[in-house]
Every structure is written in structure tokens, then in C-alpha cells.
Design an enzyme around this catalytic site. Structure first.
Site, mmCIF file in Angstrom:
data_model
loop_
_atom_site.group_PDB
_atom_site.id
_atom_site.type_symbol
_atom_site.label_atom_id
_atom_site.label_comp_id
_atom_site.label_asym_id
_atom_site.label_seq_id
_atom_site.Cartn_x
_atom_site.Cartn_y
_atom_site.Cartn_z
ATOM 1 C CG LEU A 45 81.971 57.668 100.479
ATOM 2 C CD1 LEU A 45 81.496 59.108 100.548
ATOM 3 C CD2 LEU A 45 81.910 57.156 99.055
ATOM 4 N N GLY A 46 85.671 56.109 102.776
ATOM 5 C CA GLY A 46 87.071 56.117 103.176
ATOM 6 C C GLY A 46 87.189 56.525 104.630
ATOM 7 C CE LYS A 47 90.960 53.337 108.565
ATOM 8 N NZ LYS A 47 91.659 53.196 107.411
ATOM 9 C CG PHE A 71 90.092 63.026 114.316
ATOM 10 C CD1 PHE A 71 90.449 64.155 113.606
ATOM 11 C CD2 PHE A 71 90.964 62.541 115.282
ATOM 12 C CE1 PHE A 71 91.624 64.811 113.876
ATOM 13 C CE2 PHE A 71 92.151 63.190 115.557
ATOM 14 C CZ PHE A 71 92.487 64.331 114.853
ATOM 15 C CE LYS A 103 85.704 64.016 108.348
ATOM 16 N NZ LYS A 103 86.334 65.288 107.961
ATOM 17 C CG ASP A 154 95.587 70.919 106.435
ATOM 18 O OD1 ASP A 154 94.950 70.003 106.975
ATOM 19 O OD2 ASP A 154 96.708 70.747 105.903
HETATM 20 C C1 LIG Z 1 88.058 54.780 97.232
HETATM 21 O O1 LIG Z 1 87.461 55.410 96.103
HETATM 22 C C2 LIG Z 1 86.675 56.488 96.387
HETATM 23 C C3 LIG Z 1 86.161 57.198 95.306
HETATM 24 C C4 LIG Z 1 85.363 58.300 95.535
HETATM 25 C C5 LIG Z 1 85.083 58.702 96.827
HETATM 26 C C6 LIG Z 1 84.272 59.889 97.019
HETATM 27 N N1 LIG Z 1 84.320 60.589 98.144
HETATM 28 N N2 LIG Z 1 83.560 61.659 98.190
HETATM 29 C C7 LIG Z 1 83.276 62.460 99.238
HETATM 30 N N3 LIG Z 1 82.289 63.347 99.151
HETATM 31 N N4 LIG Z 1 82.154 64.017 100.309
HETATM 32 C C8 LIG Z 1 83.082 63.569 101.151
HETATM 33 C C9 LIG Z 1 83.220 64.094 102.560
HETATM 34 C C10 LIG Z 1 83.838 62.585 100.532
HETATM 35 C C11 LIG Z 1 84.969 61.898 101.149
HETATM 36 O O2 LIG Z 1 85.280 62.162 102.305
HETATM 37 N N5 LIG Z 1 85.636 61.014 100.435
HETATM 38 C C12 LIG Z 1 86.757 60.325 100.872
HETATM 39 C C13 LIG Z 1 87.108 60.191 102.220
HETATM 40 C C14 LIG Z 1 88.244 59.482 102.553
HETATM 41 C C15 LIG Z 1 89.032 58.901 101.585
HETATM 42 C C16 LIG Z 1 88.647 59.037 100.229
HETATM 43 N N6 LIG Z 1 89.433 58.396 99.315
HETATM 44 C C17 LIG Z 1 89.395 58.618 97.958
HETATM 45 C C18 LIG Z 1 90.331 57.784 97.148
HETATM 46 O O3 LIG Z 1 88.683 59.462 97.449
HETATM 47 C C19 LIG Z 1 87.529 59.764 99.879
HETATM 48 C C20 LIG Z 1 85.580 58.006 97.920
HETATM 49 C C21 LIG Z 1 86.381 56.881 97.691
#
Ligand SMILES: COc1ccc(/C=N/Nc2[nH]nc(C)c2C(=O)Nc2cccc(NC(C)=O)c2)cc1
Length: 274
Positions: free
Chosen positions: A17-19, A22, A40, A134
Site C-alpha cells: 500500500l505504501g511505505k 519505519f 504494517k 501529530d
Molecule cells: C498508492 O495508492 C494507495 C491508495 C490507497 C491506499 C490505502 N491505504 N490504506 C490503508 N489502510 N490502513 C492503512 C494502515 C493504510 C495505509 O497505511 N496506507 C498507506 C500507507 C502509506 C502510503 C499510502 N499512500 C497513499 C497514497 O494512500 C497509504 C494505499 C495506497
């Protein structure tokens, strides 16, 4: 059963999903229940290296103890030799930050809806003696209905006066934190003012070239409202009552909920896609 510890074998790992700071976050599905979660992954060597053991433990204790529709759920955690895994609620809308950057700024209805959701979540946290400290767009996620979820309690505290070491953007720091003075729940009220401004204008109110200049602007409360985009007087009134130097003079959270701009614009269901 809830006693048996989770292991990686209980999950099918999906796309990244992303970075985060940590570690990485992956989409995952619990094999038996087919329940979708976000997993995570944090490397233990990173925890040693950055000495964030206590902060991570606090994040986990706090987030597990909180249960609110606008706070991302932490369902549990487990670890192996080199990694710690947090089993988190999945919010498929991703970071609110993305929506803000895509649209440039939010509508007054969207902004008011998110400020109302944040206020309810913070009232709940403060009721449990938790100060988040934060709240910024990167730490705010959206679920499939566009409901806001506060994530990443890494910097929250159980209402002690621990110092926040300066890392990441400083735009959201309240004056008493910039001056390393004692701070309390009112730092989150300040941040609501910063966020409300950023939702409506697309950038935070005290943005500056250097950190030093951002500090100076915060301490001076150097608050100006651009002429574009056009923002209602009520919205500016709410922001001006939150971005106040004296923490005791900031609008309280229940007063925020009763503010005319919130009453008029916020969607009571906390869902707003307009
Ligand atoms: C890159 O496009 C994306 C679109 C949707 C997501 C959804 N993330 N949803 C999450 N649900 N519970 C957690 C914890 C997360 C989460 O950490 N997401 C996450 C983490 C790091 C970067 C991103 N980036 C974005 C653009 O959402 C999302 C993540 C990436």
C-alpha cells in the site's frame, strides 16, 4: 480464538500500500475469515537504530485501547525474528493528503465534515487522556465511503509532557511546542485550525522557505487569508479562534462542534464526497 498468537501464515499478503517512516504497509487477507486488513511491517533493526521501541509500544498500547469510527483500528500484532507486524484496519481511500493534492483544496462542505470528524475523534481521545499531537494530512486516511480515519499514533502520548523530537514537517506544531513549553490537549485544537486552513487553501497557514521562518510565523501567529480561493467568513472565524497563541483561549472541541460554519456545512454522517 483470541489467545492463539497470530503468525504470518494466517495471512495472504497482497499489494504493497505504501511505505511509512519505519516500515512498509501491505494489503492482506486473514486466511480463515477472509477479512481484509492492512499489515504494517517494521524491521526490528530499524527500531534499534532509531530507538523508537518505547514510541512503537506506546502507539500499539494507545491504538489498541481506542475504538472510534474516525480512528483507524489496530486489531493486533505479532513478530518474528527480524520484524514486527501490526494488523491494522484497511481504509481503501488512502491518504486524505492525496485527495487534497489532487483537488488543490477541499470544498467547504468536505473541509467542515472532516474537521467535525476529527473533533469527534479528538474529543474521544482526550476523554481517554490521549493527546495525538501529530494530526496531519499524511496521517489521515479515507475509507470506501470517504469517512476520515486518524492513523499513526506514533507521536501520541498518554497525556504526559514528553518532548516531541523535531522530525518531519513542522507546519503543524503549536507555539507551546515550538517553545518547548508544557503542552496539553490544546495542541490538538491548534492543529485543527492548521488543518482547517490547509483543507480550504491547499497549504498550511505558516508555510515558509525555512524551518526557522516557519517557527517565527507560528510564534507571531502570522495568519493571513489569501483572496483565492474564496473562503466564507465563518470558516475564517473558526480558524482565527483556533490559531490563538494562548492554549487556554483556543476554541474548545465542543465549541467547534457548535460553530455556525460546522453546523451549516458538516455532513452529520461524516461522509462527504461532494
Ligand atoms: C498508492 O495508492 C494507495 C491508495 C490507497 C491506499 C490505502 N491505504 N490504506 C490503508 N489502510 N490502513 C492503512 C494502515 C493504510 C495505509 O497505511 N496506507 C498507506 C500507507 C502509506 C502510503 C499510502 N499512500 C497513499 C497514497 O494512500 C497509504 C494505499 C495506497
Amino acid at each position: 480464538d483470541s489467545e492463539k498468537p497470530w503468525t504470518l501464515a494466517d495471512f495472504q499478503i497482497g499489494r504493497p500500500l505504501g511505505k511509512g517512516k519505519f516500515g512498509r504497509v501491505y494489503l492482506a487477507r486473514e486466511v480463515k475469515s477472509k477479512f481484509i486488513v492492512a499489515l504494517k511491517v517494521i524491521f526490528k533493526e530499524q527500531i534499534e537504530k532509531y530507538k523508537i521501541h518505547h514510541q512503537l509500544r506506546r502507539e500499539m498500547e494507545i491504538q489498541t485501547s481506542l475504538s472510534h469510527p474516525n480512528i483507524l483500528g489496530l486489531y493486533g500484532w505479532f513478530h518474528d525474528d527480524e520484524r514486527i507486524f501490526l494488523i491494522l484496519e484497511y481504509a481503501d481511500g488512502g491518504e486524505l493528503y492525496g485527495l487534497l493534492k489532487k483537488n488543490g483544496h477541499l470544498s467547504e462542505k468536505q473541509a467542515a465534515t472532516y474537521i467535525a470528524s476529527l473533533s469527534q475523534a479528538l474529543a474521544y481521545c482526550h476523554g481517554k487522556c490521549v493527546i495525538h499531537r501529530d494530526i496531519k494530512p499524511e496521517n489521515l486516511l479515507l475509507d470506501h465511503e470517504g469517512r476520515l480515519k486518524i492513523a499513526d499514533f506514533g507521536w501520541s502520548v498518554q497525556s504526559s509532557n514528553k518532548r516531541k523530537t523535531m522530525c518531519g514537517t513542522l507546519d503543524y506544531l503549536a507555539p507551546e511546542m515550538v517553545e518547548h513549553r508544557d503542552h496539553d490537549y490544546a495542541v490538538d485544537n491548534w492543529t485543527l485550525g492548521v488543518l482547517c486552513y490547509e483543507f480550504l487553501y491547499g497549504h498550511p497557514p505558516f508555510e515558509a522557505e525555512s524551518q526557522k521562518d516557519t517557527f517565527k510565523r507560528i510564534l507571531k501567529i502570522d495568519l493571513t487569508f489569501p483572496t483565492a480561493p474564496n473562503v466564507s467568513a465563518e470558516a475564517k472565524n473558526l480558524i482565527s479562534q483556533l490559531l490563538v497563541k494562548d492554549p487556554s483561549k483556543r476554541l474548545s472541541i465542543d465549541k467547534i462542534m457548535q460553530h455556525p460554519w460546522i453546523v451549516k456545512n458538516a455532513d452529520p454522517k461524516g461522509v462527504c464526497l461532494s
